[in-house]
Structures are given as C-alpha cells and as structure tokens.
Design a protein around this motif. Structure first.
Motif, mmCIF file in Angstrom:
data_model
loop_
_atom_site.group_PDB
_atom_site.id
_atom_site.type_symbol
_atom_site.label_atom_id
_atom_site.label_comp_id
_atom_site.label_asym_id
_atom_site.label_seq_id
_atom_site.Cartn_x
_atom_site.Cartn_y
_atom_site.Cartn_z
ATOM 1 N N TYR A 1 30.660 -7.712 13.026
ATOM 2 C CA TYR A 1 29.486 -8.592 13.013
ATOM 3 C C TYR A 1 28.251 -7.740 12.792
ATOM 4 N N ARG A 2 27.462 -8.046 11.814
ATOM 5 C CA ARG A 2 26.270 -7.272 11.476
ATOM 6 C C ARG A 2 25.026 -8.044 11.897
ATOM 7 N N TYR A 3 24.216 -7.412 12.745
ATOM 8 C CA TYR A 3 22.974 -8.027 13.195
ATOM 9 C C TYR A 3 21.953 -7.990 12.061
ATOM 10 N N GLU A 4 21.223 -9.067 11.912
ATOM 11 C CA GLU A 4 20.184 -9.093 10.892
ATOM 12 C C GLU A 4 19.017 -8.193 11.282
ATOM 13 N N ASN A 5 18.689 -8.141 12.578
ATOM 14 C CA ASN A 5 17.604 -7.295 13.079
ATOM 15 C C ASN A 5 18.146 -6.362 14.149
ATOM 16 N N ALA A 6 17.523 -5.202 14.287
ATOM 17 C CA ALA A 6 17.925 -4.252 15.318
ATOM 18 C C ALA A 6 17.636 -4.836 16.695
ATOM 19 N N GLU A 7 18.498 -4.479 17.648
ATOM 20 C CA GLU A 7 18.326 -4.989 18.997
ATOM 21 C C GLU A 7 17.110 -4.362 19.680
ATOM 22 N N VAL A 8 16.713 -3.183 19.243
ATOM 23 C CA VAL A 8 15.567 -2.470 19.819
ATOM 24 C C VAL A 8 14.501 -2.337 18.739
ATOM 25 N N SER A 9 13.252 -2.616 19.102
ATOM 26 C CA SER A 9 12.154 -2.500 18.158
ATOM 27 C C SER A 9 12.078 -1.081 17.602
ATOM 28 N N CYS A 10 11.875 -0.960 16.301
ATOM 29 C CA CYS A 10 11.827 0.361 15.656
ATOM 30 C C CYS A 10 10.671 1.194 16.210
ATOM 31 N N CYS A 11 9.541 0.545 16.476
ATOM 32 C CA CYS A 11 8.391 1.264 17.029
ATOM 33 C C CYS A 11 8.708 1.805 18.414
ATOM 34 N N TYR A 12 9.242 0.936 19.290
ATOM 35 C CA TYR A 12 9.604 1.374 20.629
ATOM 36 C C TYR A 12 10.706 2.424 20.586
ATOM 37 N N LYS A 13 11.596 2.299 19.648
ATOM 38 C CA LYS A 13 12.729 3.209 19.537
ATOM 39 C C LYS A 13 12.266 4.643 19.325
ATOM 40 N N TYR A 14 11.431 4.849 18.318
ATOM 41 C CA TYR A 14 11.012 6.220 18.003
ATOM 42 C C TYR A 14 9.939 6.731 18.962
ATOM 43 N N LEU A 15 9.163 5.826 19.539
ATOM 44 C CA LEU A 15 8.215 6.245 20.554
ATOM 45 C C LEU A 15 8.942 6.756 21.786
ATOM 46 N N MET A 16 9.955 6.027 22.207
ATOM 47 C CA MET A 16 10.738 6.439 23.368
ATOM 48 C C MET A 16 11.534 7.697 23.062
ATOM 49 N N PHE A 17 12.038 7.800 21.822
ATOM 50 C CA PHE A 17 12.795 8.992 21.433
ATOM 51 C C PHE A 17 11.907 10.238 21.479
ATOM 52 N N SER A 18 10.712 10.147 20.899
ATOM 53 C CA SER A 18 9.822 11.308 20.856
ATOM 54 C C SER A 18 9.369 11.716 22.249
ATOM 55 N N TYR A 19 9.147 10.740 23.130
ATOM 56 C CA TYR A 19 8.732 11.054 24.502
ATOM 57 C C TYR A 19 9.867 11.714 25.269
ATOM 58 N N ASN A 20 11.061 11.175 25.161
ATOM 59 C CA ASN A 20 12.174 11.671 25.961
ATOM 60 C C ASN A 20 12.748 12.977 25.457
ATOM 61 N N ILE A 21 12.594 13.254 24.170
ATOM 62 C CA ILE A 21 13.111 14.539 23.689
ATOM 63 C C ILE A 21 12.269 15.683 24.249
ATOM 64 N N VAL A 22 10.951 15.442 24.412
ATOM 65 C CA VAL A 22 10.091 16.446 25.061
ATOM 66 C C VAL A 22 10.497 16.608 26.528
ATOM 67 N N PHE A 23 10.739 15.487 27.186
ATOM 68 C CA PHE A 23 11.184 15.501 28.578
ATOM 69 C C PHE A 23 12.517 16.223 28.711
ATOM 70 N N TRP A 24 13.407 15.978 27.782
ATOM 71 C CA TRP A 24 14.742 16.590 27.779
ATOM 72 C C TRP A 24 14.627 18.104 27.614
ATOM 73 N N LEU A 25 13.842 18.542 26.639
ATOM 74 C CA LEU A 25 13.684 19.972 26.392
ATOM 75 C C LEU A 25 12.981 20.670 27.562
ATOM 76 N N LEU A 26 12.028 19.976 28.182
ATOM 77 C CA LEU A 26 11.346 20.556 29.337
ATOM 78 C C LEU A 26 12.311 20.740 30.505
ATOM 79 N N GLY A 27 13.191 19.759 30.711
ATOM 80 C CA GLY A 27 14.212 19.896 31.753
ATOM 81 C C GLY A 27 15.147 21.057 31.474
ATOM 82 N N ALA A 28 15.548 21.213 30.201
ATOM 83 C CA ALA A 28 16.409 22.341 29.831
ATOM 84 C C ALA A 28 15.702 23.669 30.062
#
Length: 270
Positions: A4-31
């Motif tokens: 089954y192919r969704y017509e739209n992504a379940e997560v907003s593209c804007c929120y997706k990359y904003l959350m990704f960019s924030y958490n990758i910094v958090f992830w690297l800082l923890g490491a």
C-alpha cells in the motif's frame, strides 16, 4: 505481494528535516561526551584496571559525562533515525523519553522546594565527603577548585572544613606542606596578579585562629575605605571593588559552598 503506497508522507517534510538536523547535533554531542569520559578514564588507568574506581572515595565527575552522554546519545539516535526513516516507533520512544525527563525534572524541583532542609543537609554531607577525597582524584579536585573559585566559597561551612582532609589537617602527625592550609581555590585572587599563586592557602588556618578585621590594619584600611567611599561608592561596580580590595586581605572566603545554595533556595519563598 501487494504494497500500500501512501499518497502523502506520514510526517511533514519540514518537521522531518528540522527534527533530523536538531537531533543529529544532539546525537553527536552525546557521542563526544561519552568519548571524553572514556578518554578521562583511560588517562586515570580505569579502563586497564576497573578496581581503580573502588579506590576513589568521592564523586568521580566522569560518571556525569558518561551518564549524560549516554542519555543524549540514545535520545539523539531515536529522534534522528526516527525522523529520517519516518519510523513512528522510534519517534514515539523519543517523545516518551523527553516527556519522562521533563516530569523527572519537575518532580526534582518540587522535592527540593518541599524538603529544603533535608536537601541542604544532603548537599552539605556530600560536599564534606568530597572534601575528604579531594586528593584522591584529579577530576574531583579540578571540579571543587572550579566551584570554589567561581562562587567565592570555601568548604562546606567554611575554611575549617578542610581539617577533614588528611593533607590539610592541622594534626601534628601530618607532614604535608599543606598542613593547616586550604586549597588555592579558597583564596581571593588579586586582579593585579597575572600569575596564579598556588601556595596562597599555605598555613592560612594556622594564622586565622584570630579572625582578621579592618582594625588590625587601620591606617591603610581606613584610607582605602575612604578612597572607595569618595570615588566609587555610587558606581555600579562598587561591591566587586570593595570585595576585591578589603576581602582580599582575608586569606580565604568565610562562607561554605552549600550555604550559597541554601540562600538561593530560600530567597524566592520569603
């Protein structure tokens, strides 16, 4: 097999990359915190011999680095990968952990405000335990020195608390050169001195059996006080000027570090 192919992504593209960019910094800082903690342990030989940890009687600051780094690493991983892969399971785990941490912080603040006296007694006992272990661990020593220097405090209740440390004890069997002294971090530094005097605390408690007063050096102290009153009394920086000039005559601050936290806790409630 059908997908089954969704017509739209379940997560907003804007929120997706904003959350990704924030958490990758958090992830690297923890490491980075985990790596710094492991490096500190390797320098102290803990990784080669874990029994070293049992010989440290005070608080090892490396534990704070490792625990906080591990929490940040797990949170960053869940948020980063969950946002990038749109994995709802990881995103829900991330939200749950953030909510749990927030609730624990609120609970800690409430408990501190409700049980102020018990918390203060615990902080005082904890600080005294680490005073006794001051020379056992270089990281603990640097932490205490940094705390005393930045907050202008000395010991748990005052400079005499350093009697509990075997290196600073006034016991006649103590052969240490630091006998009847305090760490250099207890000294009020002279702004005019560019080189740190690491021996400023030697024999301080031996000389301070009689508390120094302004009258002990009245001619110079009175002239200095009159100069301050006439020139800088109404300036915005007169408290620091007064403390650096007059209190600088006293070998060490006369207030303990936990007393500062007690004043801070009680001030919003009165």
């Amino acid at each position: 097999m059908y997908y089954y192919r969704y017509e739209n992504a379940e997560v907003s593209c804007c929120y997706k990359y904003l959350m990704f960019s924030y958490n990758i910094v958090f992830w690297l800082l923890g490491a980075a915190l985990i790596a710094a903690g492991l490096w500190a342990w390797s320098e102290k030989g803990v990784l080669q011999d874990l029994s070293v940890l049992t010989r440290i009687h005070g608080f090892d600051p490396v534990w704070a680095l490792l625990v906080s780094g591990a929490v940040m690493f797990i949170l960053g991983f869940a948020g980063c990968v969950g946002a990038l892969r749109e994995n709802l399971c990881l995103l829900k785990a991330f939200s749950s952990m953030v909510g749990l941490i927030f609730l624990l912080e609120v609970l800690a603040v409430v408990l501190v405000l409700v049980f102020q006296s018990q918390v203060f007694d615990w902080i005082q006992a904890f600080f005294m335990k680490n005073i006794r272990a001051y020379r056992d661990d270089i990281d603990l020593q640097n932490l205490i020195d940094s705390l005393q220097t930045s907050t202008w405090c000395c010991g748990a209740q005052g400079p005499d608390d350093w009697e509990q440390n075997p290196y600073f004890s006034c016991n006649s069997t103590n052969a240490s050169r630091e006998r009847c002294g305090v760490p250099f971090s207890c000294c009020v530094l002279d702004p005019a001195e560019s080189v740190l005097n690491s021996q400023c605390g030697y024999d301080v408690r031996k000389r301070s059996k009689v508390r120094p007063t302004l009258s002990s050096d009245w001619p110079s102290s009175s002239l200095l006080l009159l100069a301050l009153l006439s020139s800088d009394w109404f300036s915005s920086d007169w408290p620091s000027l007064l403390s650096s000039s007059l209190i600088g005559r006293v070998p060490s601050p006369l207030i303990g570090c936990p007393l500062l936290s007690s004043d801070w806790l009680s001030s919003p409630l009165h």
